[in-house]
Design a protein around this motif. Structure first.
Motif, PDB file in Angstrom:
ATOM      1  N   ARG A  33      -5.815   2.499  -5.937  1.00 58.51           N
ATOM      2  CA  ARG A  33      -4.873   1.517  -5.411  1.00 58.51           C
ATOM      3  C   ARG A  33      -4.535   1.854  -3.965  1.00 58.51           C
ATOM      4  NH1 ARG A  33      -0.089   0.706  -9.805  1.00 58.51           N
ATOM      5  NH2 ARG A  33       0.086   2.962  -9.551  1.00 58.51           N
ATOM      6  N   ARG A  34      -4.291   0.806  -3.171  1.00 63.33           N
ATOM      7  CA  ARG A  34      -3.962   0.992  -1.764  1.00 63.33           C
ATOM      8  C   ARG A  34      -2.451   0.984  -1.594  1.00 63.33           C
ATOM      9  NH1 ARG A  34      -4.591  -2.834   3.049  1.00 63.33           N
ATOM     10  NH2 ARG A  34      -5.411  -4.336   1.572  1.00 63.33           N
ATOM     11  N   TYR A  35      -1.924   2.073  -1.021  1.00 61.46           N
ATOM     12  CA  TYR A  35      -0.495   2.216  -0.738  1.00 61.46           C
ATOM     13  C   TYR A  35      -0.284   2.124   0.771  1.00 61.46           C
ATOM     14  CZ  TYR A  35       0.378   4.054  -5.479  1.00 61.46           C
ATOM     15  OH  TYR A  35       0.493   4.213  -6.844  1.00 61.46           O
ATOM     16  N   GLN A  36       0.465   1.138   1.207  1.00 61.66           N
ATOM     17  CA  GLN A  36       0.768   0.955   2.625  1.00 61.66           C
ATOM     18  C   GLN A  36       2.253   1.247   2.825  1.00 61.66           C
ATOM     19  OE1 GLN A  36      -0.599  -2.796   4.198  1.00 61.66           O
ATOM     20  NE2 GLN A  36       0.735  -2.679   5.980  1.00 61.66           N
ATOM     21  N   TYR A  37       2.546   2.419   3.384  1.00 58.30           N
ATOM     22  CA  TYR A  37       3.940   2.869   3.498  1.00 58.30           C
ATOM     23  C   TYR A  37       4.286   3.127   4.959  1.00 58.30           C
ATOM     24  CZ  TYR A  37       7.981   5.937   3.552  1.00 58.30           C
ATOM     25  OH  TYR A  37       9.208   6.483   3.823  1.00 58.30           O
ATOM     26  N   GLY A  38       5.480   2.684   5.362  1.00 55.98           N
ATOM     27  CA  GLY A  38       5.893   2.925   6.729  1.00 55.98           C
ATOM     28  C   GLY A  38       7.388   2.812   6.911  1.00 55.98           C
TER      29      GLY A  38
ATOM     30  N   ARG B  77     -17.699   7.789   1.740  1.00 56.24           N
ATOM     31  CA  ARG B  77     -17.666   7.754   0.273  1.00 56.24           C
ATOM     32  C   ARG B  77     -17.050   6.440  -0.173  1.00 56.24           C
ATOM     33  NH1 ARG B  77     -16.422  12.112  -2.055  1.00 56.24           N
ATOM     34  NH2 ARG B  77     -16.876  13.351  -0.218  1.00 56.24           N
ATOM     35  N   GLU B  78     -17.302   6.070  -1.401  1.00 55.02           N
ATOM     36  CA  GLU B  78     -16.802   4.792  -1.914  1.00 55.02           C
ATOM     37  C   GLU B  78     -15.280   4.788  -1.954  1.00 55.02           C
ATOM     38  OE1 GLU B  78     -18.510   3.771  -5.636  1.00 55.02           O
ATOM     39  OE2 GLU B  78     -20.536   3.533  -4.854  1.00 55.02           O
ATOM     40  N   ALA B  79     -14.714   3.650  -1.524  1.00 59.52           N
ATOM     41  CA  ALA B  79     -13.260   3.508  -1.512  1.00 59.52           C
ATOM     42  C   ALA B  79     -12.729   2.935  -2.821  1.00 59.52           C
ATOM     43  CB  ALA B  79     -12.834   2.613  -0.345  1.00 59.52           C
ATOM     44  N   GLY B  80     -13.573   2.195  -3.528  1.00 61.79           N
ATOM     45  CA  GLY B  80     -13.116   1.590  -4.769  1.00 61.79           C
ATOM     46  C   GLY B  80     -12.270   0.355  -4.565  1.00 61.79           C
ATOM     47  N   LEU B  81     -12.298  -0.220  -3.353  1.00 65.40           N
ATOM     48  CA  LEU B  81     -11.514  -1.412  -3.045  1.00 65.40           C
ATOM     49  C   LEU B  81     -12.443  -2.583  -2.754  1.00 65.40           C
ATOM     50  CD1 LEU B  81      -8.855   0.125  -0.597  1.00 65.40           C
ATOM     51  CD2 LEU B  81      -8.658  -0.181  -3.073  1.00 65.40           C
ATOM     52  N   GLU B  82     -11.928  -3.784  -2.981  1.00 67.57           N
ATOM     53  CA  GLU B  82     -12.740  -4.982  -2.777  1.00 67.57           C
ATOM     54  C   GLU B  82     -13.013  -5.225  -1.299  1.00 67.57           C
ATOM     55  OE1 GLU B  82     -12.501  -9.802  -3.626  1.00 67.57           O
ATOM     56  OE2 GLU B  82     -11.202  -8.428  -4.752  1.00 67.57           O
ATOM     57  N   LYS B  83     -11.991  -5.071  -0.443  1.00 66.33           N
ATOM     58  CA  LYS B  83     -12.145  -5.381   0.973  1.00 66.33           C
ATOM     59  C   LYS B  83     -12.624  -4.195   1.794  1.00 66.33           C
ATOM     60  CE  LYS B  83      -8.995  -9.301   1.348  1.00 66.33           C
ATOM     61  NZ  LYS B  83      -7.878  -9.894   2.114  1.00 66.33           N
TER      62      LYS B  83
ATOM     63  N   TRP C 107       9.359   0.438   4.130  1.00 67.35           N
ATOM     64  CA  TRP C 107       8.670  -0.466   3.211  1.00 67.35           C
ATOM     65  C   TRP C 107       7.529   0.233   2.502  1.00 67.35           C
ATOM     66  CZ3 TRP C 107       8.711  -0.594   8.480  1.00 67.35           C
ATOM     67  CH2 TRP C 107       7.501  -0.323   9.129  1.00 67.35           C
ATOM     68  N   LEU C 108       7.175  -0.289   1.346  1.00 66.65           N
ATOM     69  CA  LEU C 108       6.005   0.162   0.603  1.00 66.65           C
ATOM     70  C   LEU C 108       5.338  -1.036  -0.038  1.00 66.65           C
ATOM     71  CD1 LEU C 108       4.076   2.207  -0.654  1.00 66.65           C
ATOM     72  CD2 LEU C 108       5.720   2.518  -2.513  1.00 66.65           C
ATOM     73  N   LEU C 109       4.076  -1.275   0.351  1.00 70.33           N
ATOM     74  CA  LEU C 109       3.260  -2.323  -0.248  1.00 70.33           C
ATOM     75  C   LEU C 109       2.159  -1.649  -1.063  1.00 70.33           C
ATOM     76  CD1 LEU C 109       4.602  -3.618   2.350  1.00 70.33           C
ATOM     77  CD2 LEU C 109       2.653  -5.176   2.392  1.00 70.33           C
ATOM     78  N   VAL C 110       1.975  -2.099  -2.277  1.00 72.90           N
ATOM     79  CA  VAL C 110       0.938  -1.558  -3.147  1.00 72.90           C
ATOM     80  C   VAL C 110      -0.011  -2.684  -3.513  1.00 72.90           C
ATOM     81  CG1 VAL C 110       0.432  -0.390  -5.317  1.00 72.90           C
ATOM     82  CG2 VAL C 110       2.501   0.203  -4.036  1.00 72.90           C
ATOM     83  N   TYR C 111      -1.307  -2.449  -3.295  1.00 73.51           N
ATOM     84  CA  TYR C 111      -2.321  -3.471  -3.549  1.00 73.51           C
ATOM     85  C   TYR C 111      -3.068  -3.135  -4.835  1.00 73.51           C
ATOM     86  CZ  TYR C 111      -1.710  -4.974   1.323  1.00 73.51           C
ATOM     87  OH  TYR C 111      -1.202  -5.433   2.518  1.00 73.51           O
ATOM     88  N   GLU C 112      -2.779  -3.887  -5.888  1.00 66.41           N
ATOM     89  CA  GLU C 112      -3.598  -3.821  -7.094  1.00 66.41           C
ATOM     90  C   GLU C 112      -4.834  -4.688  -6.919  1.00 66.41           C
ATOM     91  OE1 GLU C 112      -3.337  -2.110  -9.793  1.00 66.41           O
ATOM     92  OE2 GLU C 112      -1.268  -1.456 -10.028  1.00 66.41           O
ATOM     93  N   ARG C 113      -4.623  -5.835  -6.274  1.00 67.23           N
ATOM     94  CA  ARG C 113      -5.706  -6.763  -5.947  1.00 67.23           C
ATOM     95  C   ARG C 113      -5.541  -7.154  -4.480  1.00 67.23           C
ATOM     96  NH1 ARG C 113      -3.970  -7.763 -11.053  1.00 67.23           N
ATOM     97  NH2 ARG C 113      -5.538  -7.655 -12.717  1.00 67.23           N
ATOM     98  N   ALA C 114      -5.950  -8.357  -4.120  1.00 69.53           N
ATOM     99  CA  ALA C 114      -5.883  -8.773  -2.717  1.00 69.53           C
ATOM    100  C   ALA C 114      -4.435  -8.968  -2.258  1.00 69.53           C
ATOM    101  CB  ALA C 114      -6.678 -10.056  -2.515  1.00 69.53           C
TER     102      ALA C 114
ATOM    103  N   MET D 164      -6.476   9.857  -0.309  1.00 63.09           N
ATOM    104  CA  MET D 164      -7.464   9.534   0.723  1.00 63.09           C
ATOM    105  C   MET D 164      -6.828   8.626   1.764  1.00 63.09           C
ATOM    106  SD  MET D 164     -11.144   7.651   0.171  1.00 63.09           S
ATOM    107  CE  MET D 164     -11.502   8.707  -1.238  1.00 63.09           C
ATOM    108  N   LEU D 165      -6.836   9.076   3.034  1.00 64.51           N
ATOM    109  CA  LEU D 165      -6.220   8.294   4.098  1.00 64.51           C
ATOM    110  C   LEU D 165      -7.154   7.169   4.534  1.00 64.51           C
ATOM    111  CD1 LEU D 165      -3.809   8.079   6.134  1.00 64.51           C
ATOM    112  CD2 LEU D 165      -5.253   9.376   7.724  1.00 64.51           C
ATOM    113  N   LEU D 166      -6.601   5.978   4.679  1.00 61.19           N
ATOM    114  CA  LEU D 166      -7.368   4.821   5.127  1.00 61.19           C
ATOM    115  C   LEU D 166      -7.008   4.433   6.555  1.00 61.19           C
ATOM    116  CD1 LEU D 166      -9.425   2.631   4.349  1.00 61.19           C
ATOM    117  CD2 LEU D 166      -7.515   1.272   3.466  1.00 61.19           C
ATOM    118  N   GLU D 167      -5.711   4.534   6.897  1.00 61.21           N
ATOM    119  CA  GLU D 167      -5.283   4.081   8.225  1.00 61.21           C
ATOM    120  C   GLU D 167      -3.954   4.722   8.592  1.00 61.21           C
ATOM    121  OE1 GLU D 167      -5.789  -0.240   9.713  1.00 61.21           O
ATOM    122  OE2 GLU D 167      -3.651  -0.084   9.193  1.00 61.21           O
ATOM    123  N   PHE D 168      -3.754   4.912   9.901  1.00 56.42           N
ATOM    124  CA  PHE D 168      -2.491   5.448  10.414  1.00 56.42           C
ATOM    125  C   PHE D 168      -2.088   4.647  11.642  1.00 56.42           C
ATOM    126  CE2 PHE D 168      -0.203   8.426  13.277  1.00 56.42           C
ATOM    127  CZ  PHE D 168       0.903   8.671  12.465  1.00 56.42           C
ATOM    128  N   ARG D 169      -0.800   4.293  11.716  1.00 58.91           N
ATOM    129  CA  ARG D 169      -0.264   3.523  12.838  1.00 58.91           C
ATOM    130  C   ARG D 169       0.967   4.221  13.413  1.00 58.91           C
ATOM    131  NH1 ARG D 169      -1.699  -2.075  13.037  1.00 58.91           N
ATOM    132  NH2 ARG D 169      -3.182  -2.580  11.367  1.00 58.91           N
TER     133      ARG D 169
END
Length: 414
Positions: free
Chosen positions: A112-117, A35-41, A129-136, A1-6
């Motif tokens: 989980r949120r995967y931020q890759y660029g 639909r629900e994202a399943g993320l806190e933020k 880089w790849l950032l993975v968010y398990e929590r905040a 599921m895509l959340l954001e693109f830059r």
């Protein structure tokens, strides 16, 4: 599921452009269009986003940016050593030709949120880089940066959460290639779900429905799938009551459903035949005898149903090309309906169809605009920047120039 693109410094986009599918707190059409994202933020994610703008304002370049990033992730290992890629940075300022271009995509994968660029020039990857968010707080699974002082060398950092043969993958990654691509080719299980977002779960059609009928023809060989295609063609009031196929020699469009690209070759084809019922008599017509809109609708039918069934992402430039506004609305409704879209498929499309701006077809946070300024720089911005009221006449406001994204028409010399 895509959340954001830059993207930044790509074609007409000199400055950073951000397309977000994170839903606003607005509860309008929440149960159907989000639909629900399943993320806190980020509580909810949009099922669709529409991009409006004048001709040559940058709409197609947003689609091309998605396509270039997808191609880099899936094929960068095929680039030969010291071979330049076909990257096109912003061309209206000479100094931007050598500046790196940025691509970044954020996905939600298994909660989980995967931020890759990455940043790159035509000759090398500058950073990745790849950032993975398990929590905040994010886990920086890997980071790679070109070291100017040590030519042809990169500085790598890794998180303890990132496992596998990191040094092997690092040594195998050339300056022209991505670490993500190399690691997955060398069996990184942790990175495979992210790689599959680009290779299997993202279908991009940069030319609307001009993709050939081959994929839809193969898809419809299954009787259940054929029934779905016929139901869409019938619902579109094309006058078609049945679809069959005839074997004929011809030119085959070998469609890669992940990239939307196709090769052409000679082959025996399953050519669609459309049945029309008139006064109790069935008449068969070849697909080439049908209107451009009917052909495009059939060409898109297979990919659309496949994407909805598998919960993938569809990106289409000019979805309304040769299609009646009610057909475009029908396709949009299929993504904004939990019954036809139970697995969270998403649709991003550019369009000139202003009828979608009225009648609760789109939420206000699903509407985006592109516009070029006096320096020929494209900008991408959401309707929400203008704080539209609930129930505001969006079509009238858009055509009246309140939100930008429309052509400034001059006089034509006689």
């Amino acid at each position: 599921m895509l959340l954001e693109f830059r993207v930044k410094n790509f074609r007409s986009f000199r400055d950073e452009a951000v397309l977000s599918l994170a839903a606003s707190p607005d509860s309008t059409l929440e149960s159907t269009h989000t639909r629900e994202a399943g993320l806190e933020k980020v509580k909810r994610v949009l099922n669709a986003a529409a991009v409006y703008g004048a001709n040559a304002s940058g709409k197609s370049n947003i689609i091309r940016a998605f396509q270039f990033m997808q191609a880099m992730v899936t094929t960068s290992n095929q680039v030969q050593p010291d071979q330049e890629n076909n990257l096109t940075p912003f061309r209206m300022r000479p100094d931007f030709d050598t500046k790196p271009t940025l691509f970044e995509a954020t996905f939600i994968i298994d909660g989980r949120r995967y931020q890759y660029g990455f940043e790159q020039t035509r000759r090398r990857v500058i950073s990745e880089w790849l950032l993975v968010y398990e929590r905040a707080k994010p886990q920086v699974w890997f980071s790679r940066a070109y070291n100017e002082k040590k030519r042809s060398r990169y500085d790598y950092t890794y998180s303890d959460y990132f496992l596998g043969s990191k040094k092997v993958w690092e040594n195998a990654t050339r300056k022209e290639t991505l670490f993500l691509t190399t690691a997955v080719q060398l069996n990184s299980e942790q990175l495979k779900p992210l790689y599959q977002q680009f290779s299997e779960d993202m279908a991009i059609f940069p030319e609307g429905g001009s993709i050939g009928f081959d994929f839809s023809a193969r898809y419809a060989q299954d009787p259940k799938n054929l029934q779905r295609v016929v139901s869409l063609m019938t619902a579109a009031d094309t006058g078609i009551s049945s679809v069959s196929f005839a074997k004929r020699p011809g030119r085959q469009f070998q469609l890669n459903i992940a990239s939307g690209l196709s090769d052409i070759r000679d082959a025996e084809l399953d050519v669609p035949q459309f049945g029309h019922l008139a006064e109790g008599q069935q008449y068969e017509f070849d697909i080439t005898d049908e209107s451009a809109g009917t052909q495009i609708l059939f060409n898109l039918a297979g990919p659309i149903f496949d994407i909805l069934q598998r919960g993938r992402l569809l990106i289409v430039d000019e979805l309304d090309r040769s299609l009646h506004p009610l057909l475009v609305q029908k396709i949009l409704d299929m993504f904004n309906n939990p019954t036809t879209n139970p697995k969270g498929a998403q649709l991003i499309f550019s369009t000139h169809d202003v009828s979608l701006l009225e009648g609760h077809k789109l939420r206000r946070d699903q509407i985006w605009f592109t516009e070029k300024d006096a320096e020929q720089v494209s900008h991408l911005f959401p309707l929400l920047d203008f704080s539209p009221r609930k129930g505001e006449a969006l079509e009238k406001g858009y055509l009246g120039g309140r939100y930008g994204g429309i052509p400034i028409l001059g006089t034509v010399d006689r």
